[in-house]
Write a protein that holds these residues in place. Structure first.
Motif, short mmCIF file in Angstrom:
data_model
loop_
_atom_site.label_atom_id
_atom_site.label_comp_id
_atom_site.label_asym_id
_atom_site.label_seq_id
_atom_site.Cartn_x
_atom_site.Cartn_y
_atom_site.Cartn_z
N ARG A 69 0.79 -1.24 0.00
CA ARG A 69 0.00 0.00 0.00
C ARG A 69 0.82 1.28 0.00
N PHE A 70 2.04 1.21 0.52
CA PHE A 70 2.86 2.43 0.65
C PHE A 70 3.81 2.61 -0.52
N CYS A 71 3.77 1.70 -1.48
CA CYS A 71 4.82 1.66 -2.51
C CYS A 71 4.33 2.20 -3.84
N ILE A 123 19.00 -5.56 -4.90
CA ILE A 123 17.82 -5.73 -5.76
C ILE A 123 16.63 -5.28 -4.93
N MET A 124 16.50 -3.95 -4.86
CA MET A 124 15.51 -3.31 -4.00
C MET A 124 14.80 -2.20 -4.74
N GLY A 125 14.92 -2.20 -6.05
CA GLY A 125 14.19 -1.21 -6.83
C GLY A 125 12.78 -1.70 -7.09
N SER A 126 12.18 -1.23 -8.18
CA SER A 126 10.82 -1.67 -8.49
C SER A 126 10.81 -3.16 -8.80
N GLY A 127 9.72 -3.80 -8.40
CA GLY A 127 9.52 -5.20 -8.75
C GLY A 127 9.77 -6.13 -7.59
N GLU A 128 9.23 -7.33 -7.72
CA GLU A 128 9.43 -8.36 -6.70
C GLU A 128 10.35 -9.43 -7.29
N PRO A 129 11.59 -9.52 -6.77
CA PRO A 129 12.55 -10.46 -7.35
C PRO A 129 12.05 -11.91 -7.38
N VAL A 132 19.18 -9.33 -1.95
CA VAL A 132 17.89 -9.51 -2.62
C VAL A 132 16.80 -9.28 -1.60
N SER A 133 15.91 -8.35 -1.89
CA SER A 133 14.83 -8.04 -0.95
C SER A 133 13.51 -8.59 -1.48
N THR A 134 12.78 -9.28 -0.62
CA THR A 134 11.50 -9.86 -1.05
C THR A 134 10.38 -9.48 -0.09
N CYS A 135 9.16 -9.38 -0.63
CA CYS A 135 8.01 -9.11 0.22
C CYS A 135 7.60 -10.39 0.97
N GLY A 136 8.20 -11.53 0.59
CA GLY A 136 7.96 -12.75 1.34
C GLY A 136 7.15 -13.80 0.60
N LEU A 165 14.01 -9.57 4.11
CA LEU A 165 12.55 -9.76 4.09
C LEU A 165 11.89 -8.43 4.44
N SER A 166 10.96 -8.00 3.62
CA SER A 166 10.18 -6.81 3.93
C SER A 166 9.10 -7.22 4.92
N LEU A 167 9.35 -6.92 6.18
CA LEU A 167 8.45 -7.38 7.24
C LEU A 167 7.37 -6.32 7.50
N HIS A 168 7.77 -5.13 7.89
CA HIS A 168 6.88 -3.96 8.02
C HIS A 168 5.78 -4.06 9.06
N ALA A 169 5.66 -5.19 9.74
CA ALA A 169 4.68 -5.32 10.82
C ALA A 169 5.03 -6.55 11.61
N TYR A 209 11.89 -2.75 7.78
CA TYR A 209 10.71 -2.32 8.54
C TYR A 209 10.50 -0.83 8.29
N SER A 210 9.57 -0.49 7.39
CA SER A 210 9.28 0.91 7.09
C SER A 210 8.24 1.41 8.08
N LEU A 211 8.58 2.47 8.79
CA LEU A 211 7.71 2.95 9.87
C LEU A 211 6.64 3.90 9.36
N PRO A 234 11.90 5.37 8.01
CA PRO A 234 10.61 6.07 8.04
C PRO A 234 9.99 5.98 6.65
N VAL A 235 8.74 5.62 6.55
CA VAL A 235 8.13 5.44 5.23
C VAL A 235 8.28 6.73 4.43
N ASN A 236 8.60 6.57 3.16
CA ASN A 236 8.76 7.71 2.29
C ASN A 236 7.39 8.02 1.71
N PRO A 237 6.79 9.15 2.08
CA PRO A 237 5.41 9.38 1.66
C PRO A 237 5.30 9.44 0.13
N ALA A 242 12.16 7.14 -3.26
CA ALA A 242 11.50 5.86 -2.97
C ALA A 242 11.11 5.12 -4.25
N CYS A 243 11.10 3.79 -4.11
CA CYS A 243 10.77 2.88 -5.20
C CYS A 243 9.68 3.40 -6.12
N GLY A 244 10.01 3.54 -7.38
CA GLY A 244 8.98 3.80 -8.39
C GLY A 244 8.46 5.22 -8.47
N1 SAH Z 1 9.64 -6.28 -3.80
C1 SAH Z 1 10.79 -6.25 -2.94
C2 SAH Z 1 11.71 -5.07 -3.22
C3 SAH Z 1 10.98 -3.78 -3.07
S1 SAH Z 1 11.61 -2.31 -2.58
C4 SAH Z 1 10.33 -6.19 -1.48
O1 SAH Z 1 9.15 -6.07 -1.25
O2 SAH Z 1 11.17 -6.33 -0.60
C5 SAH Z 1 12.68 -2.38 -1.25
C6 SAH Z 1 12.07 -1.97 0.08
O3 SAH Z 1 11.51 -0.65 0.10
C7 SAH Z 1 10.97 -2.91 0.54
O4 SAH Z 1 11.20 -3.24 1.87
C8 SAH Z 1 9.74 -2.05 0.36
O5 SAH Z 1 8.69 -2.52 1.17
C9 SAH Z 1 10.25 -0.69 0.74
N2 SAH Z 1 9.44 0.46 0.30
C10 SAH Z 1 8.71 0.59 -0.82
N3 SAH Z 1 8.11 1.80 -0.88
C11 SAH Z 1 8.49 2.45 0.23
C12 SAH Z 1 8.21 3.74 0.77
N4 SAH Z 1 7.40 4.60 0.14
N5 SAH Z 1 8.78 4.08 1.94
C13 SAH Z 1 9.60 3.22 2.60
N6 SAH Z 1 9.91 1.99 2.14
C14 SAH Z 1 9.35 1.61 0.98
#
Ligand code: SAH
Length: 354
Positions: A116-118, A154-160, A189-193, A212-216, A256-258, A287-290, A331-333
């Motif tokens: 939702r935040f990406c 590998i943390m740009g756009s996309g799910e590896p 390599v970063s994955t949403c899981g 691992l993108s945990l975030h919660a 863990y993006s806050l 901190p989550v990038n708005p 931030a990504c994308g």
């Molecule tokens: N699909 C992979 C790689 C994505 S991007 C994954 O989910 O891990 C790398 C990291 O940035 C992930 O942890 C992702 O959740 C996080 N991210 C994406 N948008 C963000 C934002 N707006 N603010 C903070 N973190 C963000």
């Protein structure tokens, strides 16, 4: 057209043989593509002209064209928007750290994971990238900066893990001694899981870092932020991380993006402590990038610090990730998204200092 940039040395040998050429030409060709980063067959001056012509008729080098480069005044971070031969655009980021230069690459054009935040996921998935297109991001940046790249994330756009075969191929190629010979330990390599793919990845015999993108720390909150949490529980994802550690000896990182008021409370920190206390690993707080299209707000600096202290006091390995390039759609994308909506807002073909 054959995508020869994505071929392993042995595959290139077969291809060259099919063109009726001797085997050693494959070695020369591989070197031109992967060590000298040739942008055209014409540059390959030690290949006979007639072979270069044959190659341009049969093979493509899928060279990436930068649409724009944005340079951060804050920290020198460079954000590239590249156009692929089929018109799709992707982003890559070059960052300077004291331990070396790092490039963050995209693995797909867009993404279908729906976090939702990406920003990467807003327009859905266009397509997965080939290994050659992932290598191309790094080659192009190496040439453009004239600097050595020592780390790849590998943390740009996309799910590896949604582009599994190409990711594994990419890792083998960039760490191969005929290519850039990058240490696998310097690749993350970063994955949403995507749990089954993480387990498969553990079996590849690679030495890369998995994040691992945990975030919660509870499944309900995670579901609110990440649709993938409806498929796999946190426990399943963490067990897959433990399996990765067991098979590779590599400690997993947890991203863990806050998000203010959503996952940054003391209660959530408590749950996170209980989850990770007996696991090997490292938490990266950011901190989550708005993102304009999303209404999540970043946690205040004091909340970030409090969250970190709470974890630390309980023996969890934690760092606050330094934010790079915040002034350049870091931030990504974000940059790709802005370009898709209004190409005029991105200065084409030039390097913009912000
Ligand atoms: N699909 C992979 C790689 C994505 S991007 C994954 O989910 O891990 C790398 C990291 O940035 C992930 O942890 C992702 O959740 C996080 N991210 C994406 N948008 C963000 C934002 N707006 N603010 C903070 N973190 C963000």
């Amino acid at each position: 057209m054959t995508d020869i940039k994505s071929m392993f040395p042995a595959e290139l040998e077969v291809f060259v043989k099919e063109l009726g050429e001797p085997k050693f030409r494959a070695k020369q060709l591989y070197e031109w593509i992967h060590r000298r980063h040739a942008a055209s067959f014409d540059e390959m001056t030690n290949l006979p002209k007639q072979l270069r012509e044959k190659l341009s008729e049969n093979a493509s080098l899928c060279v990436l064209q930068p649409v724009t480069v944005q340079v951060s005044r804050l920290d020198g971070t460079r954000k590239y928007l590249f156009r692929l031969p089929d018109g799709n655009c992707i982003e890559s980021v070059f960052m300077r750290y004291h331990h070396g230069n790092s490039v963050c690459i995209s693995s797909q054009a867009g993404c279908r994971m729906g976090c939702r935040f990406c920003a990467s996921t807003i327009g859905g998935l266009s397509r997965s990238l080939t290994a050659g297109e992932m290598l191309g991001q790094i080659y192009r940046i190496t040439e453009e900066t004239g600097e050595r790249v020592s780390n790849v994330v590998i943390m740009g756009s996309g799910e590896p893990m949604d582009n599994y075969d190409n990711i594994v191929r990419f890792i083998r190629m960039i760490s191969g001694e005929e290519g850039m010979n990058l240490s696998q330990r310097n690749i993350t390599v970063s994955t949403c899981g995507i749990v089954p793919k993480m387990r498969e990845f553990a079996e590849e015999g690679l030495q890369v870092t998995l994040a691992l993108s945990l975030h919660a720390a509870d499944d309900e909150t995670r579901k609110e932020l990440m649709p993938i949490a409806n498929r796999y529980t946190i426990k399943e994802a963490l067990d897959a991380c433990a399996y990765y550690f067991e098979k590779t000896g590599r400690r997993v990182s947890y991203e863990y993006s806050l998000v203010a008021g959503v996952n940054d409370t003391p209660e959530e920190a408590d749950r996170l402590i209980r989850l990770l206390r007996h696991r090997n690993g490292h938490v990266n707080l950011i901190p989550v990038n708005p993102v304009t299209e999303r209404n999540y707000r970043e946690s205040a600096p004091a909340a970030v610090q409090r969250f970190k202290n709470q974890l630390e006091k309980n023996g969890i390995n934690v760092t606050i990730r330094r934010e790079m390039g915040r002034d350049i759609d870091g931030a990504c994308g974000q940059l790709r998204r802005r370009y898709a909506e209004d190409p005029q807002s991105v200065s084409p073909g030039e390097t913009v200092e912000k």
